[in-house]
Design a protein around this motif. Structure first.
Motif, PDB file in Angstrom:
ATOM      1  N   VAL A  97      31.525  45.380  41.055  1.00 53.38           N
ATOM      2  CA  VAL A  97      32.563  44.872  41.942  1.00 53.38           C
ATOM      3  C   VAL A  97      33.341  46.062  42.505  1.00 53.38           C
ATOM      4  O   VAL A  97      33.861  46.882  41.746  1.00 53.38           O
ATOM      5  N   PRO A 113      40.540  44.991  39.388  1.00 52.06           N
ATOM      6  CA  PRO A 113      40.793  43.632  38.883  1.00 52.06           C
ATOM      7  C   PRO A 113      42.082  43.054  39.463  1.00 52.06           C
ATOM      8  O   PRO A 113      43.027  43.785  39.753  1.00 52.06           O
ATOM      9  N   ASP A 151      37.566  40.079  42.858  1.00 51.47           N
ATOM     10  CA  ASP A 151      37.340  40.221  41.423  1.00 51.47           C
ATOM     11  C   ASP A 151      37.401  38.862  40.728  1.00 51.47           C
ATOM     12  O   ASP A 151      36.593  38.562  39.839  1.00 51.47           O
ATOM     13  N   ARG A 163      34.307  37.212  38.497  1.00 47.97           N
ATOM     14  CA  ARG A 163      34.463  36.823  37.091  1.00 47.97           C
ATOM     15  C   ARG A 163      34.206  35.332  36.897  1.00 47.97           C
ATOM     16  O   ARG A 163      33.700  34.903  35.847  1.00 47.97           O
ATOM     17  N   ASN A 187      34.035  47.222  37.491  1.00 51.95           N
ATOM     18  CA  ASN A 187      34.855  47.473  38.678  1.00 51.95           C
ATOM     19  C   ASN A 187      34.683  48.920  39.107  1.00 51.95           C
ATOM     20  O   ASN A 187      35.217  49.837  38.480  1.00 51.95           O
TER      21      ASN A 187
END
Length: 309
Positions: free
Chosen positions: A16, A20, A25, A29, A50
């Motif tokens: 990603v 976060p 993000d 998830r 990330n």
């Protein structure tokens, strides 16, 4: 789930390209959680990584390094297309394999609750009279999807969009803070960022760039088209694979992500964020990538962005 000869045989890395906390993000998830809960990965774990930097290019570069490896997933996002067109992102999304679009994102234009501007018509009138009169916040940079989402309808309405006063911020959260603090006059951002401030009575939405009237939290918010401007701008969030993957690998992930898209927990999470859960498979995702590249190039050229290609 349709049977496919290929199955994951090792850990799945979900790369990603943002930090976060944001919606990109959040959705990655959510997809990870659904893949594991629904047992769609042949008992292999999904690990979020990330990889932040260079406007998302570092994540794409890592994905490209593992060409042909379908154990790596990446984010397919409209913002990356716009960023690559304008030269902000030094990577070409066309080199990758978009396997599914999972979320339709709604971009909104908002002002402070005490602003004199009440609707899209008044915004257009003010900017036609003087394109530099209002400071418009976008994020994370010029030429990204929030910039395009306000520029497209303003162009259709006859505003000289290459003369607008655009203030880029590192995140839409910073854009909202600047608007609330009186440092800018207008913000263009996605619904999950704006709607909490609308509910708190601090912001007012002038227009939605969605193609259709909203539902749920967005019910009653008028689109540009409903206000007489024949334009919309829809962003998509989904999943891409590395270059060089084969048809069996594409089929496996397309089937798995279709199952995710049907999961009630996933759907509820996306809807709660203010966006719409969808599913578009590999063929439609690839067609969208190519058509959006052309559309973004034309719009970026109108904006006078030097990197447009």
């Amino acid at each position: 789930m349709a049977q496919s000869p290929w199955r994951p045989t090792e850990r799945i890395n979900y790369i990603v390209g943002v930090a976060p906390g944001g919606t990109v993000d959040l959705y990655a998830r959510g997809i990870k959680a659904a893949l594991e809960q629904l047992q769609l990965t042949n008992h292999q774990p999904v690990v979020i990584e990330n990889k932040v930097g260079a406007g998302g290019a570092l994540a794409l570069q890592q994905l490209k390094t593992n060409a042909g490896n379908a154990h790596d997933l990446g984010t397919f996002h409209t913002g990356a297309i716009a960023g690559a067109v304008t030269g902000l992102i030094r990577a070409d999304p066309r080199d990758f394999t978009p396997v599914a679009m999972m979320v339709e994102e709604t971009s909104l234009v908002a002002v402070r609750a005490d602003s004199a501007l009440k609707n899209a018509s008044e915004l257009v009138a003010a900017l036609k009279a003087d394109p530099t009169a209002l400071r418009i916040a976008v994020a994370p940079a010029l030429g990204q999807n929030t910039h395009m989402a306000i520029s497209q309808p303003l162009k259709a309405a006859g505003v000289a969009i290459d003369k607008l006063t655009i203030a880029p911020f590192r995140s839409s959260g910073e854009s909202i803070t600047a608007l609330l603090g009186g440092h800018v006059d207008v913000v263009s951002a996605t619904a999950p960022v704006i709607m909490p401030q609308v509910k708190a009575g601090k912001l007012r939405v002038l227009a939605s760039a969605a193609a259709q009237p909203g539902t749920g939290a967005l019910a009653g918010i008028k689109t540009w088209r409903e206000q007489g401007v024949a334009a919309d701008y829809v962003s998509y969030n989904g999943v891409m694979l590395a270059p060089g993957v084969n048809a069996e690998q594409i089929r496996f992930w397309e089937d798995a992500l279709r199952r995710v898209s049907q999961d009630k927990t996933w759907q509820a999470m996306v809807e709660q964020s203010g966006n719409r859960p969808i599913f578009r498979g590999y063929v439609e995702s690839h067609r969208y990538l190519m058509s959006e590249w052309q559309a973004a190039t034309e719009l970026a050229t109108s904006l006078g962005l030097k990197g447009a290609r």
